[in-house]
Design a protein around this motif. Structure first.
Motif, mmCIF file in Angstrom:
data_model
loop_
_atom_site.group_PDB
_atom_site.id
_atom_site.type_symbol
_atom_site.label_atom_id
_atom_site.label_comp_id
_atom_site.label_asym_id
_atom_site.label_seq_id
_atom_site.Cartn_x
_atom_site.Cartn_y
_atom_site.Cartn_z
ATOM 1 N N UNK A 11 0.820 -1.202 0.000
ATOM 2 C CA UNK A 11 0.000 0.000 0.000
ATOM 3 C C UNK A 11 0.859 1.259 0.000
ATOM 4 N N UNK A 12 1.946 1.229 0.775
ATOM 5 C CA UNK A 12 2.773 2.424 0.927
ATOM 6 C C UNK A 12 3.782 2.605 -0.196
ATOM 7 N N UNK A 13 4.121 1.542 -0.914
ATOM 8 C CA UNK A 13 5.201 1.587 -1.899
ATOM 9 C C UNK A 13 5.041 2.685 -2.953
ATOM 10 N N UNK A 14 3.852 2.853 -3.572
ATOM 11 C CA UNK A 14 3.735 3.917 -4.581
ATOM 12 C C UNK A 14 4.012 5.300 -4.010
ATOM 13 N N UNK A 15 3.498 5.581 -2.826
ATOM 14 C CA UNK A 15 3.729 6.878 -2.199
ATOM 15 C C UNK A 15 5.177 7.101 -1.850
ATOM 16 N N UNK A 16 5.820 6.063 -1.314
ATOM 17 C CA UNK A 16 7.236 6.167 -0.962
ATOM 18 C C UNK A 16 8.085 6.414 -2.200
ATOM 19 N N UNK A 17 7.821 5.649 -3.245
ATOM 20 C CA UNK A 17 8.612 5.758 -4.469
ATOM 21 C C UNK A 17 8.447 7.139 -5.098
ATOM 22 N N UNK A 18 7.210 7.597 -5.228
ATOM 23 C CA UNK A 18 6.963 8.911 -5.799
ATOM 24 C C UNK A 18 7.596 10.014 -4.960
ATOM 25 N N UNK A 19 7.422 9.914 -3.655
ATOM 26 C CA UNK A 19 7.928 10.953 -2.754
ATOM 27 C C UNK A 19 9.442 11.073 -2.836
ATOM 28 N N UNK A 20 10.132 9.959 -2.746
ATOM 29 C CA UNK A 20 11.595 9.982 -2.722
ATOM 30 C C UNK A 20 12.184 10.374 -4.075
ATOM 31 N N UNK A 21 11.683 9.751 -5.142
ATOM 32 C CA UNK A 21 12.248 9.999 -6.473
ATOM 33 C C UNK A 21 12.000 11.442 -6.908
ATOM 34 N N UNK A 22 10.772 11.934 -6.768
ATOM 35 C CA UNK A 22 10.472 13.294 -7.202
ATOM 36 C C UNK A 22 11.157 14.335 -6.326
ATOM 37 N N UNK A 23 11.310 14.028 -5.059
ATOM 38 C CA UNK A 23 12.029 14.921 -4.146
ATOM 39 C C UNK A 23 13.467 15.129 -4.623
ATOM 40 N N UNK A 24 14.158 14.040 -4.881
ATOM 41 C CA UNK A 24 15.554 14.142 -5.302
ATOM 42 C C UNK A 24 15.680 14.701 -6.718
ATOM 43 N N UNK A 25 14.758 14.316 -7.596
ATOM 44 C CA UNK A 25 14.794 14.844 -8.963
ATOM 45 C C UNK A 25 14.616 16.360 -8.960
ATOM 46 N N UNK A 26 13.749 16.861 -8.089
ATOM 47 C CA UNK A 26 13.530 18.305 -8.001
ATOM 48 C C UNK A 26 14.805 19.020 -7.577
ATOM 49 N N UNK A 27 15.521 18.453 -6.598
ATOM 50 C CA UNK A 27 16.819 19.029 -6.199
ATOM 51 C C UNK A 27 17.745 19.120 -7.415
ATOM 52 N N UNK A 28 17.842 18.010 -8.142
ATOM 53 C CA UNK A 28 18.763 17.946 -9.276
ATOM 54 C C UNK A 28 18.359 18.918 -10.378
ATOM 55 N N UNK A 29 17.063 18.999 -10.666
ATOM 56 C CA UNK A 29 16.587 19.848 -11.756
ATOM 57 C C UNK A 29 16.835 21.325 -11.455
ATOM 58 N N UNK A 30 16.555 21.752 -10.232
ATOM 59 C CA UNK A 30 16.753 23.163 -9.890
ATOM 60 C C UNK A 30 18.239 23.506 -9.873
ATOM 61 N N UNK A 31 19.074 22.623 -9.337
ATOM 62 C CA UNK A 31 20.517 22.874 -9.345
ATOM 63 C C UNK A 31 21.030 23.007 -10.775
ATOM 64 N N UNK A 32 20.539 22.153 -11.656
ATOM 65 C CA UNK A 32 20.939 22.202 -13.058
ATOM 66 C C UNK A 32 20.505 23.516 -13.704
ATOM 67 N N UNK A 33 19.275 23.942 -13.419
ATOM 68 C CA UNK A 33 18.770 25.188 -13.997
ATOM 69 C C UNK A 33 19.537 26.397 -13.487
ATOM 70 N N UNK A 34 20.091 26.290 -12.285
ATOM 71 C CA UNK A 34 20.856 27.397 -11.714
ATOM 72 C C UNK A 34 22.321 27.388 -12.152
ATOM 73 N N UNK A 35 22.694 26.409 -12.963
ATOM 74 C CA UNK A 35 24.038 26.401 -13.532
ATOM 75 C C UNK A 35 25.008 25.395 -12.983
ATOM 76 N N UNK A 36 24.562 24.520 -12.095
ATOM 77 C CA UNK A 36 25.456 23.510 -11.529
ATOM 78 C C UNK A 36 25.380 22.233 -12.378
ATOM 79 N N UNK A 37 26.474 21.828 -13.038
ATOM 80 C CA UNK A 37 26.443 20.625 -13.875
ATOM 81 C C UNK A 37 26.614 19.330 -13.081
ATOM 82 N N UNK A 38 26.834 19.438 -11.785
ATOM 83 C CA UNK A 38 27.141 18.259 -10.972
ATOM 84 C C UNK A 38 26.035 17.208 -10.986
ATOM 85 N N UNK A 39 24.755 17.568 -10.749
ATOM 86 C CA UNK A 39 23.712 16.532 -10.775
ATOM 87 C C UNK A 39 23.588 15.838 -12.126
#
Length: 205
Positions: A11-39
């Motif tokens: 029951x919890x797996x879809x929520x956990x997967x979405x929460x964790x993956x999108x959370x980290x992807x958002x960090x990476x996407x914003x860092x990339x948009x701000x000019x950091x090539x590291x992610x």
């Protein structure tokens, strides 16, 4: 979640997967948009779960209901303003979780799913809100500390000094249930607010 609870995990797996993956992807996407090539160089500009899930953190999530994803590597010196850039990158994760929770409430109001599907949909909202509220706490290395650090400016040196011990402090607060005093009421208030906002959008269906 009880130890090795198959139904709870299902029951919890879809929520956990979405929460964790999108959370980290958002960090990476914003860092990339701000000019950091590291992610991008680290392969984190993807929604592929395996790129973001930490083996140990995922195992602890399955067994104990608490764990973590793989942190996104970020180099703040690529940002025009390192402190402000880090604050934006940090805030992106929790904000994404809150947006996802809101959209889940909208789907719930419009669809009204029943049974295990309904429970899974509810878990998406709850897990995302708890993850957002937890990460917004101003304790290093949580996202809230990066946001607070930007506002403190030169007077925020004490947060930098706390950084090496922040992970231990968070674990101690979790083990002793001290965080529950703040986390549970705050998450409940956010859940109620998002549910109300979704009902206003959908007409309370």
């Amino acid at each position: 979640m009880p130890l090795f609870d198959p139904l709870g995990l299902l029951v919890a797996a879809p929520g956990l997967l979405l929460a964790l993956v999108l959370h980290e992807y958002a960090h990476a996407r914003v860092a990339d948009r701000l000019g950091d090539p590291t992610p991008r160089a680290a392969g984190r500009l993807t929604l592929e779960p395996l790129a973001h899930l930490d083996p140990v953190g995922t195992l602890l999530l399955v067994v104990f209901g608490f764990g973590w994803a793989k942190p996104v590597p970020v180099n703040p010196w690529y940002f025009r303003n390192p402190l402000a850039g880090m604050a934006l990158v940090a805030a992106a994760g929790p904000v994404t979780n809150l947006v996802l929770a809101f959209l889940t409430f909208v789907v719930w109001d419009l669809w009204q799913p029943a049974g295990l599907v309904g429970l899974a949909v509810q878990h998406v909202a709850v897990i995302n809100v708890y993850l957002a509220v937890f990460n917004l706490m101003p304790i290093p290395p949580l996202d809230g500390s990066r946001v607070l650090r930007a506002f403190l400016g030169r007077s925020g040196g004490w947060l930098d000094a706390l950084e090496p011990y922040g992970g231990l402090l968070v674990m101690l607060l979790l083990i002793t249930n001290v965080l529950d005093v703040v986390l549970f009421p705050a998450a409940a208030a956010v859940l109620e607010g998002l549910s109300g906002a979704a009902a206003a959008v959908t007409g309370g269906r």
